[in-house]
Motif scaffolding. Sequence first.
Motif, PDB file in Angstrom:
ATOM      1  N   UNK A  80     -39.633  -8.533   3.646  1.00 23.65           N
ATOM      2  CA  UNK A  80     -41.102  -8.397   3.756  1.00 23.65           C
ATOM      3  C   UNK A  80     -41.407  -9.810   4.220  1.00 23.65           C
ATOM      4  N   UNK A  81     -40.789 -10.687   4.116  1.00 21.82           N
ATOM      5  CA  UNK A  81     -41.001 -12.124   4.865  1.00 21.82           C
ATOM      6  C   UNK A  81     -40.292 -12.311   6.050  1.00 21.82           C
ATOM      7  N   UNK A  82     -39.851 -11.189   6.710  1.00 19.80           N
ATOM      8  CA  UNK A  82     -39.478 -11.371   8.071  1.00 19.80           C
ATOM      9  C   UNK A  82     -38.080 -12.138   8.399  1.00 19.80           C
ATOM     10  N   UNK A  83     -37.628 -12.161   7.280  1.00 18.07           N
ATOM     11  CA  UNK A  83     -36.294 -13.088   7.266  1.00 18.07           C
ATOM     12  C   UNK A  83     -34.915 -12.319   7.355  1.00 18.07           C
ATOM     13  N   UNK A  84     -33.887 -12.701   7.745  1.00 14.55           N
ATOM     14  CA  UNK A  84     -32.632 -12.072   7.899  1.00 14.55           C
ATOM     15  C   UNK A  84     -31.841 -12.629   6.746  1.00 14.55           C
ATOM     16  N   UNK A  85     -31.359 -12.058   5.632  1.00 13.82           N
ATOM     17  CA  UNK A  85     -30.652 -12.314   4.726  1.00 13.82           C
ATOM     18  C   UNK A  85     -29.069 -12.572   4.933  1.00 13.82           C
ATOM     19  N   UNK A  86     -28.662 -13.816   4.708  1.00 19.57           N
ATOM     20  CA  UNK A  86     -27.080 -14.221   4.616  1.00 19.57           C
ATOM     21  C   UNK A  86     -26.239 -12.987   4.092  1.00 19.57           C
ATOM     22  N   UNK A  87     -25.233 -12.735   4.795  1.00 16.26           N
ATOM     23  CA  UNK A  87     -24.319 -11.954   4.251  1.00 16.26           C
ATOM     24  C   UNK A  87     -22.970 -12.660   3.675  1.00 16.26           C
ATOM     25  N   UNK A  88     -23.268 -13.208   2.517  1.00 17.11           N
ATOM     26  CA  UNK A  88     -22.462 -13.982   1.978  1.00 17.11           C
ATOM     27  C   UNK A  88     -21.101 -13.446   1.349  1.00 17.11           C
ATOM     28  N   UNK A  89     -21.131 -12.037   0.757  1.00 15.80           N
ATOM     29  CA  UNK A  89     -19.764 -11.619   0.576  1.00 15.80           C
ATOM     30  C   UNK A  89     -18.826 -11.461   1.757  1.00 15.80           C
ATOM     31  N   UNK A  90     -19.259 -11.581   2.901  1.00 18.65           N
ATOM     32  CA  UNK A  90     -18.316 -11.620   4.118  1.00 18.65           C
ATOM     33  C   UNK A  90     -17.449 -12.723   4.168  1.00 18.65           C
ATOM     34  N   UNK A  91     -17.794 -13.865   3.505  1.00 16.68           N
ATOM     35  CA  UNK A  91     -17.040 -15.067   3.660  1.00 16.68           C
ATOM     36  C   UNK A  91     -15.981 -15.191   2.291  1.00 16.68           C
ATOM     37  N   UNK A  92     -14.855 -15.853   2.603  1.00 19.25           N
ATOM     38  CA  UNK A  92     -14.044 -16.434   1.451  1.00 19.25           C
ATOM     39  C   UNK A  92     -13.920 -17.967   1.135  1.00 19.25           C
ATOM     40  N   UNK A  93     -13.827 -18.434   0.103  1.00 20.64           N
ATOM     41  CA  UNK A  93     -13.711 -19.761  -0.084  1.00 20.64           C
ATOM     42  C   UNK A  93     -12.594 -20.122   0.523  1.00 20.64           C
ATOM     43  N   UNK A  94     -12.424 -21.480   1.089  1.00 20.54           N
ATOM     44  CA  UNK A  94     -11.477 -21.989   1.758  1.00 20.54           C
ATOM     45  C   UNK A  94     -11.146 -23.449   0.915  1.00 20.54           C
ATOM     46  N   UNK A  95      -9.977 -23.409   0.498  1.00 25.20           N
ATOM     47  CA  UNK A  95      -9.442 -24.470  -0.633  1.00 25.20           C
ATOM     48  C   UNK A  95      -8.353 -25.629   0.022  1.00 25.20           C
ATOM     49  N   UNK A  96      -8.775 -26.964  -0.414  1.00 24.56           N
ATOM     50  CA  UNK A  96      -7.788 -27.901   0.008  1.00 24.56           C
ATOM     51  C   UNK A  96      -7.057 -28.235  -1.361  1.00 24.56           C
ATOM     52  N   UNK A  97      -5.766 -28.020  -1.646  1.00 19.78           N
ATOM     53  CA  UNK A  97      -5.290 -28.614  -2.931  1.00 19.78           C
ATOM     54  C   UNK A  97      -4.630 -30.015  -2.696  1.00 19.78           C
ATOM     55  N   UNK A  98      -5.011 -30.908  -3.589  1.00 23.35           N
ATOM     56  CA  UNK A  98      -4.389 -32.202  -3.502  1.00 23.35           C
ATOM     57  C   UNK A  98      -3.365 -32.270  -4.706  1.00 23.35           C
ATOM     58  N   UNK A  99      -2.277 -32.596  -4.638  1.00 22.09           N
ATOM     59  CA  UNK A  99      -1.509 -32.684  -6.038  1.00 22.09           C
ATOM     60  C   UNK A  99      -1.892 -34.065  -6.740  1.00 22.09           C
ATOM     61  N   UNK A 100      -2.590 -33.819  -7.996  1.00 25.55           N
ATOM     62  CA  UNK A 100      -2.967 -34.924  -8.642  1.00 25.55           C
ATOM     63  C   UNK A 100      -3.278 -34.482 -10.170  1.00 25.55           C
ATOM     64  N   UNK A 101      -2.720 -35.567 -11.092  1.00 24.72           N
ATOM     65  CA  UNK A 101      -2.978 -35.354 -12.408  1.00 24.72           C
ATOM     66  C   UNK A 101      -4.656 -35.357 -12.965  1.00 24.72           C
ATOM     67  N   UNK A 102      -5.476 -36.002 -11.816  1.00 21.15           N
ATOM     68  CA  UNK A 102      -6.749 -36.072 -12.157  1.00 21.15           C
ATOM     69  C   UNK A 102      -7.481 -35.235 -11.038  1.00 21.15           C
ATOM     70  N   UNK A 103      -8.924 -34.826 -11.547  1.00 26.71           N
ATOM     71  CA  UNK A 103      -9.694 -33.975 -10.720  1.00 26.71           C
ATOM     72  C   UNK A 103     -10.542 -34.577  -9.818  1.00 26.71           C
ATOM     73  N   UNK A 104     -11.079 -33.968  -8.715  1.00 28.57           N
ATOM     74  CA  UNK A 104     -12.092 -34.300  -7.652  1.00 28.57           C
ATOM     75  C   UNK A 104     -13.416 -34.096  -8.610  1.00 28.57           C
ATOM     76  N   UNK A 105     -14.112 -35.292  -9.005  1.00 31.50           N
ATOM     77  CA  UNK A 105     -15.383 -35.279  -9.617  1.00 31.50           C
ATOM     78  C   UNK A 105     -16.684 -35.187  -8.871  1.00 31.50           C
ATOM     79  N   UNK A 106     -16.699 -35.268  -7.717  1.00 28.30           N
ATOM     80  CA  UNK A 106     -18.003 -35.188  -6.960  1.00 28.30           C
ATOM     81  C   UNK A 106     -17.620 -35.163  -5.400  1.00 28.30           C
ATOM     82  N   UNK A 107     -18.231 -34.406  -4.778  1.00 28.63           N
ATOM     83  CA  UNK A 107     -18.341 -34.243  -3.174  1.00 28.63           C
ATOM     84  C   UNK A 107     -19.654 -34.473  -2.776  1.00 28.63           C
TER      85      UNK A 107
END
Length: 357
Positions: A32-59
Amino acid sequence: MSSLHANVTRDEEEIPQPQRPPTPPFYTTFSARGLHAQNFPAHKPRDLRIPSPQAITHVAWSCDGKRLAAVGIDKITRVWTPETSMEFRSATNFSGGHSDEVDYMSWNPTHPDLFCTSSQKDKRVVFWDARQSRHIQQIQLKVSPLQTNYSPDGKILLCTTVGHPLVFFTLGRENDAAKETWQISDKDGSMVASTATFNHTGDGIILTHHSEHTLRIVDYPSLNLRENPAAHVGGCLAVALDPRGRYLASGGYDSIVNFFDLNEWICARTIATCENAVNALSFSYDGEYLAIASTAPYLDIIATETGMPLHRVPALAPSPTVTWHPSKYVFAYCGQTKAREGSPPPAAVISLFGGGI
């Protein structure tokens, strides 16, 4: 971005599907507002794992979107250029400013090279220029800094603290010095908050506290209370401002997300998609989408104008934060995988979701 691989081993069937709310009015829909909705289900998460006993707390993204920074696992702030590579070894490391783990960072909104970091353990706020390997200024506090937030002009820094009042930093020249430096302001620091965020014009601050059910909106620099709307049962944990200036989104322990109209300060919309406490909220650069990070191992994408859930993104771990790219439909989040019998040891995780990078 080939260095981040799509994880296909997630138990996506274990992730509950969000409840679908009633059909919204047609005039609020994308078509109705003339916008094209993004097709988010077409994407997959991309993950970088870093061996660590600590968590990444902020990006967090730099204001031009060219750099992504992450903190949490040690004394180092790591900065990637995602369009080039997100491999662990490709990060630029900034160290020497802290004596203990860094747990938060903020980019200056007016300069893509300037940022600050903070540590609750060493009680320092450190200022950096990404063009230099060494920090440009270091300020020792008597209290533990929790989160930092710049004013829109980059000349004021708000710092919430653990159980203590808000700290204000100002950038200026002291005693006719040639170079501007950050100083702790003598502004009244009687306000205690878990999060503190400037509005888009810099003449107001939104404050939340994890034990308060209301939001506090104060004028700046007077700090007089402007609005105090009720928001959440049990406490408010996160807020995000719509880049268009229409809404303030808030999330809390009650798993509810509220959209407040910034003109009337009334709750215009309530999102009940989440089943868990809300950790963080972030609007896309155009304000059309809201990403919700919670204590569950997934993130939700909501259409701002309809409140409809568009996609539930599976995550390797609950994320303490989520942040959209400043000009693309991609967001970053982080966390730490859990220890499971027969599985690899826990790892810190940085993830990207969406297209364009």
